[in-house]
Design an enzyme around this catalytic site. Structure first.
Site, short mmCIF file in Angstrom:
data_model
loop_
_atom_site.label_atom_id
_atom_site.label_comp_id
_atom_site.label_asym_id
_atom_site.label_seq_id
_atom_site.Cartn_x
_atom_site.Cartn_y
_atom_site.Cartn_z
CG HIS A 204 -29.19 18.81 9.79
ND1 HIS A 204 -27.99 19.49 9.86
CD2 HIS A 204 -28.90 17.53 10.11
CE1 HIS A 204 -27.03 18.66 10.19
NE2 HIS A 204 -27.56 17.46 10.35
CG ASP A 233 -27.60 22.93 9.75
OD1 ASP A 233 -28.53 22.60 10.51
OD2 ASP A 233 -26.87 22.11 9.17
N GLY A 312 -24.16 11.01 12.29
CA GLY A 312 -24.20 11.02 13.74
C GLY A 312 -23.34 12.11 14.34
CB SER A 314 -25.46 16.14 12.36
OG SER A 314 -25.33 15.99 10.99
CB SER A 329 -23.70 22.11 8.56
OG SER A 329 -24.75 22.10 7.63
#
Length: 358
Positions: A204, A233, A312, A314, A329
């Site tokens: 993402h 992802d 942040g 991720s 994710s």
């Protein structure tokens, strides 16, 4: 290649992880040995994972998942008939007789997918309770909540519905770490493909950002090579600048954890995750093969944990010792009140991209 100390702005490039959400499903459950039966020998989590795979293959339809009891250092295997109990015990694990097979719980998951794929929900198999646990976040209300409750209710005691006070979301935000435009994520793991250096992060992130730097507004250090989200992802970024890229995760205490391999997570396993917003936090794996229905679409096959994360984080690293397990994710909650975070398994990403840890 010589490794050198890097600044905090390059800390993510050294393997600092990011946290995200993903959903979890089947494996592993807690139980005590039957009266008069000897306790199984102590097992490491690695040995338990291998034994779980072996027993699942041997028992086939007679098993209903397993989990690692970290306190007792034993593997607990769910079975659906007493004939399988001796086989599990002889192999060195503890057996627990439960009501539903994984196939039956899988059918319940499929019904949820077909009739209740609603943004703000997730589900996975909990081997400890032998149920599919469905979580609905605070955005699920009104007609959508009524639909979820109707479908779940029709599945009887195979399903348990819980509510989350937060909202399921991916954890991309502005701030320090790896940057692109006004967005920020965290680097997961440095990898090698075709003899060239790359790094993994969340899909993402790479769907939203194409070019990356290690400082807000800084020069490019990497450009997207491949990406998938939703569905999976994971994203792959190729280094375009000579940047230190050790196979390590930043521990945010002046040291790093070397990463030598990738592996599959085990329910009950103690894990850590590193991210650019909230740094290092620990917890345990609570489910595998989880589904999360984000606003952007559904992601399947995730690792579910009780580790916290925030925007942040991720793309950041989920790891256990020197083993890479997952990429952050998304999830719900925060690191003040606690939360639930999902991770994209690293082995699947490596296979998809033809890369290896390095």
């Amino acid at each position: 290649m010589k490794h050198r100390r890097i600044s905090k702005r390059r800390i993510a490039i050294a393997g600092g992880g990011i946290v995200a959400l993903v959903a979890a499903t089947l494996t592993l459950q807690n139980a005590n040995a039957a009266p008069g039966e000897p306790e199984p020998d102590a097992l490491s989590v690695g040995a338990a994972g291998k034994l779980a795979h072996s027993l699942t293959s041997a028992l086939k339809g007679d098993t209903a998942g397993s989990y690692y009891d970290a306190k007792a250092k034993k593997l607990v295997v769910n079975v659906v008939n007493k004939a399988a109990v001796d086989q599990v015990r002889d192999a060195g694990a503890e057996a627990k007789v439960v009501k539903y097979t994984l196939a039956q719980l899988g059918q319940a998951r499929q019904t949820l997918k077909d009739k209740a794929t609603i943004p703000g929900t997730s589900w996975s198999v909990d081997p400890r309770t032998n149920k599919v646990v469905v979580t609905a976040d605070s955005s699920v209300k009104g007609a959508r909540l009524a639909t979820l409750n109707k479908v779940s209710g029709g599945l009887g005691d195979k399903v348990e519905v819980k509510r989350s006070a937060g909202k399921f979301s991916t954890f991309i935000a502005g701030g320090d770490a790896i940057f692109g435009g006004s967005g920020r994520c965290s680097l997961g793991f440095n990898v090698v493909k075709g003899g060239q250096p790359f790094f993994l992060t969340a899909g993402h992130c790479t769907e939203a950002i194409k070019s990356w730097s290690d400082a807000q507004g800084g020069a490019e250090i990497g450009a997207n090579a491949d990406s998938e989200f939703p569905g999976n992802d994971y994203g792959l970024v190729k280094y375009t600048k000579a940047t230190a890229h050790p196979s390590a995760v930043d521990l945010y205490n002046g040291s790093t954890q070397a990463i030598s391999k990738a592996g599959n997570a085990t329910v009950g396993e103690k894990v850590q995750r590193s991210g650019s917003t909230t740094q290092v936090h620990g917890g345990e794996v609570t489910g595998l093969n989880a589904t999360v229905n984000y606003q952007e679409g559904s992601v399947d096959g995730l690792i579910r944990t009780n580790v916290c994360a925030e925007p942040g984080d991720s793309g950041g690293a989920l790891f256990a010792g020197d083993t890479a397990l997952g990429l952050t994710s998304g999830g719900s909650g925060d690191c003040s009140a606690g939360g639930e975070t999902f991770f994209q398994p690293v082995p699947e990403a490596l296979q998809a991209f033809g890369a290896e840890i390095g």
